[in-house]
Design a protein around this motif. Structure first.
Motif, PDB file in Angstrom:
ATOM      1  N   LEU A  50       0.850  -1.180   0.000  1.00  0.00           N
ATOM      2  CA  LEU A  50       0.000   0.000   0.000  1.00  0.00           C
ATOM      3  C   LEU A  50       0.887   1.232   0.000  1.00  0.00           C
ATOM      4  O   LEU A  50       1.628   1.479   0.948  1.00  0.00           O
ATOM      5  CB  LEU A  50      -0.924   0.017   1.224  1.00  0.00           C
ATOM      6  CG  LEU A  50      -1.675   1.341   1.444  1.00  0.00           C
ATOM      7  CD1 LEU A  50      -2.626   1.633   0.294  1.00  0.00           C
ATOM      8  CD2 LEU A  50      -2.426   1.318   2.758  1.00  0.00           C
ATOM      9  N   VAL A  85      -2.841   0.670  -3.697  1.00  0.00           N
ATOM     10  CA  VAL A  85      -2.276  -0.668  -3.495  1.00  0.00           C
ATOM     11  C   VAL A  85      -1.707  -1.188  -4.817  1.00  0.00           C
ATOM     12  O   VAL A  85      -2.443  -1.328  -5.793  1.00  0.00           O
ATOM     13  CB  VAL A  85      -3.359  -1.648  -2.995  1.00  0.00           C
ATOM     14  CG1 VAL A  85      -2.785  -3.062  -2.894  1.00  0.00           C
ATOM     15  CG2 VAL A  85      -3.904  -1.195  -1.658  1.00  0.00           C
ATOM     16  N   ARG A 141      -1.866  -3.089 -10.672  1.00  0.00           N
ATOM     17  CA  ARG A 141      -2.924  -3.077  -9.671  1.00  0.00           C
ATOM     18  C   ARG A 141      -4.264  -3.340 -10.329  1.00  0.00           C
ATOM     19  O   ARG A 141      -4.388  -3.338 -11.563  1.00  0.00           O
ATOM     20  CB  ARG A 141      -2.931  -1.749  -8.915  1.00  0.00           C
ATOM     21  CG  ARG A 141      -3.149  -0.541  -9.783  1.00  0.00           C
ATOM     22  CD  ARG A 141      -3.127   0.726  -8.977  1.00  0.00           C
ATOM     23  NE  ARG A 141      -4.379   0.901  -8.243  1.00  0.00           N
ATOM     24  CZ  ARG A 141      -4.675   1.980  -7.524  1.00  0.00           C
ATOM     25  NH1 ARG A 141      -3.790   2.956  -7.397  1.00  0.00           N
ATOM     26  NH2 ARG A 141      -5.831   2.078  -6.920  1.00  0.00           N
ATOM     27  N   ALA A 193      -0.855  -5.798   2.427  1.00  0.00           N
ATOM     28  CA  ALA A 193      -0.339  -4.672   1.643  1.00  0.00           C
ATOM     29  C   ALA A 193       0.013  -3.501   2.550  1.00  0.00           C
ATOM     30  O   ALA A 193       1.034  -2.818   2.351  1.00  0.00           O
ATOM     31  CB  ALA A 193      -1.380  -4.239   0.612  1.00  0.00           C
ATOM     32  N   GLN A 194      -0.801  -3.291   3.567  1.00  0.00           N
ATOM     33  CA  GLN A 194      -0.568  -2.183   4.481  1.00  0.00           C
ATOM     34  C   GLN A 194       0.715  -2.407   5.277  1.00  0.00           C
ATOM     35  O   GLN A 194       1.534  -1.491   5.432  1.00  0.00           O
ATOM     36  CB  GLN A 194      -1.754  -2.058   5.428  1.00  0.00           C
ATOM     37  CG  GLN A 194      -1.939  -0.672   5.981  1.00  0.00           C
ATOM     38  CD  GLN A 194      -3.406  -0.403   6.292  1.00  0.00           C
ATOM     39  OE1 GLN A 194      -4.200  -1.323   6.386  1.00  0.00           O
ATOM     40  NE2 GLN A 194      -3.743   0.875   6.444  1.00  0.00           N
TER      41      GLN A 194
END
Lengths: 403, 403, 403
Positions: C218, C224, C275, C399-400
């Motif tokens: 992210l 993302v 993405r 992702a974060q």
């Protein structure tokens, strides 16, 4: 037509069953159709698609013959063949010489490369289609059985000796039914308002056709029509106020021509009408005093021929000449001037819509859609050889009583 | 061929079962075909459809290689690739560099972007098609197993050192079988009578091929052919009287050339013949003293390549030069002059006929259709890998005995 | 991504199930897509296919509206219609005047030819698609429910005030997924090596992407992305020796430009990334200091729009002018110079391959195919409204954490 018709027609979804109309993807078969002009048929056969069949059309000894354009032997196009025996209307296939007697209902009378004693002689028949010529137009019967009298299908006014007939046709993309349904014209005030021939006509805010069902009428001079019940230009409203939106249509100073002064054509015809197997008759269009007919003749499921005929009754040689000149200078260009192309787009869109969403049923209709609704109902009640014979007789009696 | 064959052939409907011939929509696979000319294959791969497969054809180190034109990785066309390693006949896919050794039966020997230790090496194989070159023509084996000797499928006379070979090919619409069936030519007297090369030839009233079945013969110099049993121009009748129609064909003063004086080609060949996997051999056409071959090579179900080869045996350098000039000035234009186009139309019509009526069976045949009948029967009895091996051996013995 | 991924990826056949990705033949529906440029939308509606739907796009009172380009009545294209009431964003169908309020979510507010009391008013709705404009690009939400915030789907850097945006798009043949899968570029070193913009770049022997899986990250500034784990130009090997074949790639004296000196764009972006719903972001391409985005937007199963956007952050008016000039003189031609056409061929080949062999599954992959593999996995784990919500949240958290 009954009360429940009115109801299903009011903006509700109308469910179609598998009706004769649904099945008529390539047209109604048991009818006479205009095939082409007399001058388009000569000694060299022409090939034309009609009602899902390829036809070869040829003239021999002055007479026009139409046959399936496929030799039963190997499928070669008979339109490549010719009359091998002078004076005998018998067409020989170009591939191996199978020869079919056009006067004897397509009987195979020779197989040239097999000699006079060929066993196929007398055993094979080529499918023929009865034809008639009248006023420069060739008519063809697309049914399997004995043909109906031509006068039942061809507008009788077109067959009269004193009628001046002009025609032309072209190939259009889309299914014929979308044009036939929309023919009577609740769409005209929207779709055709900027057609060249209408630029100076007044515009009206509400279709006169709203909720006014058409009526089956037998016109002894011209046949059974589904007649518009609306007086030309009379029942329509002028500028209308739509709440929250404004007034419509916009008033233009150059639009001053009314459309209420049309004269009666052929002594009494003032309204437009449609009939089987799929044609429209309009009086005073695009020339006053004449009748305009247009057929939507299926070639295959996605193409049809748009066959336009104009009829006039000039009273003397001078008015005859004048009509001819006027037709070529005004009527033909006016038909072309956006008018036909606008209709063609709509037919194509309808056909694509059906392809994307499957059979276009149930179809969403609204009040002015009396035309498609009534046209479909007429087809389902009256299509020769497709509708039930009882219902057909009831509808014919109804038309006779109203005529 | 047996008695019942004669019967089913006399104007009756002939019922086909699901035979090897019916299944050969994209051709018979276990055969050598002429693929293209040697000079058409260079270092840049060419793409050619044959028997339903896309092929990439390339020359490396002087040798011709044919492979499926699809990288097994992502389907990219190998015909966009090239030999990345000088001197090594290994083609690399343009997309990610999968590299196939053309000498090692298409084994994947590298995946360039994955480095020398790529796990795909040795695990993947590209489908290759064996090729041979002879007399300026590239031959390809379309079968899956070990190829038959080229001499079994290619006319042996074409492989001889002293043969002067000309070729050309083009793409035609339609299914190959309609051309192959009709090749021998019971149609020629009808269809080709106004071909440029035949304008001055006499016309005959009855095909000499009527009821005269062709015969399988092994010609040791050229292979197994289904030979026409008819002497060129001999068994045909002249003008014939068809009762009620007249005499046919019409006599024209300028048609005076007979066709009975053809010389024997290659010492003995006087008749036309067809053979597997779908080719026709005609002596003295369009030039006297030579042999003409034509293949109908399926690309897909609706297209084939029409591959024409002329063979001559000039006796000295001067006659060699003369033949070349004559070929380009006379033979090529004569083939083009309506002749080929007439055949092409018929093939297209047959294919359309089948599409409209479904599989074209049962097919209506007549007496002169010994050609399509015998050709189909030959295919069903003899097609390598498709017919039963017993029947195939019987047919081969029959051909040997007749040869 | 897990260990077994690595295994199935090593040259073995990878079996796909019927996943969200498999079903996304015409794209993922619940996303914002760039539709066209702001300057392409005017008072005359335009027609554009996207995600299997025909859209009409029009500007009224300065705002952009997108709707299905089919009147629910008879299927006529609304893109032929216009705003009949000045100042009111309500489009009237050209055929019969059904009028839809674009501000009221497509509610039917009038059926002009039926008058103000038409029963269809308020009962019918036209399907509308939410739109937003930003930096000269029109965005459209293709989902059925309430739209996600635009910032979740559009790269946030593109929405910033200080971004200089250039775009263009074109229609390409083939299925969008073949381009989206291949976007990240394990193929670049093979396929694009002779693209005009790369003629002077060094070539490398092994893809840096081999076995190095991409990582979901992210990026708070842009969204993302599935980021390439490879440092640009770093992990690749130079000339490599392939046993039995030779060394590769060939060294060329004019290829001296390295690709390791790319600067960080927007403060930190150095790697390429892909993405959802199917786009690629490349830093420093084709101009240094900028970001390049490309979307592969399905029109139907066999066509997509290739939508290219370049973003720059010039520091002053002079550098802004310089960037514009440089874009038109260098970047656009460089994109065109073989580069895009090479990709287009591969997409078409992949689509044809699938058509010939059925659904392209199982697909044969090799080690550098981490890109298609990871992209497909990302789609299956994260596609909004298609993947399971649990898995989607896990992926987002992953992702974060990596961001």
């Amino acid at each position: 037509m009954a009360q429940d018709t009115q109801q299903t027609n009011r903006g509700a979804w109308h469910e179609r069953r598998e009706t004769p109309y649904d099945r008529a993807v390539t047209g109604f078969k048991n009818y006479w159709y205009p095939l082409c002009g007399s001058r388009e048929v000569g000694k060299r056969p022409a090939r034309l698609w009609i009602c899902g069949e390829p036809l070869a059309v040829v003239r021999s000894q002055g007479k026009v013959y139409a046959m399936i354009d496929e030799c039963p032997h190997r499928g070669a196009r008979l339109s490549l063949g010719k009359m091998e025996f002078p004076g005998v209307p018998a067409i020989a296939c170009r591939f191996h010489g199978w020869t079919f007697d056009l006067e004897a209902n397509g009987a195979c009378v020779a197989a040239l490369t097999d000699g006079p004693d060929s066993p196929v002689v007398g055993k094979i028949r080529l499918r023929m289609f009865p034809t008639q010529e009248s006023k420069g137009i060739v008519w063809v019967w697309m049914g399997r059985g004995a043909p109906a009298p031509l006068e039942e299908d061809a507008p009788r006014l077109l067959l009269r000796d004193d009628t001046l007939v002009h025609y032309r046709w072209k190939v259009v993309k889309g299914n014929w039914r979308y044009h036939a349904e929309g023919g009577l014209g609740n769409h005209a005030m929207m779709l055709h308002r900027d057609a060249v021939g209408r630029l100076f006509h007044k515009q009206f805010g509400i279709s006169g056709m709203r909720q006014v069902h058409n009526q089956l009428k037998l016109d002894p001079d011209d046949g059974v029509y589904l007649m518009s019940n609306q007086q030309s230009g009379a029942a329509r409203a002028g500028v209308v106020e739509f709440e929250g939106l404004g007034s419509w249509p916009p008033q233009r100073p150059w639009r001053f021509l009314g459309r209420g002064f049309h004269k009666k054509v052929a002594g009494k015809i003032r309204q437009s009408g449609t009939r089987l197997p799929g044609l429209l008759r309009i009086p005073n269009f695009p020339m006053h005093g004449g009748l305009y007919y247009e057929w939507y003749i299926a070639m295959d499921a996605g193409h049809y021929r748009y066959f336009q005929v104009s009829a006039h009754w000039p009273k003397n040689p001078l008015s005859r000449l004048f009509t001819k000149v006027w037709y070529h200078l005004w009527a033909r260009p006016m038909q072309k001037g956006r008018f036909n192309d606008q209709d063609k787009s709509m037919v194509l869109h309808g056909t694509e819509f059906e392809a994307r969403h499957g059979a276009n049923k149930p179809t969403l209709l609204f009040r002015p859609d009396v035309d498609p609704y009534d046209f479909i109902e007429m087809c389902n009640r009256m299509a020769r050889g497709e509708a039930s014979e009882e219902e057909r007789q009831v509808a014919l009696a109804e038309a006779q009583a109203a005529g």
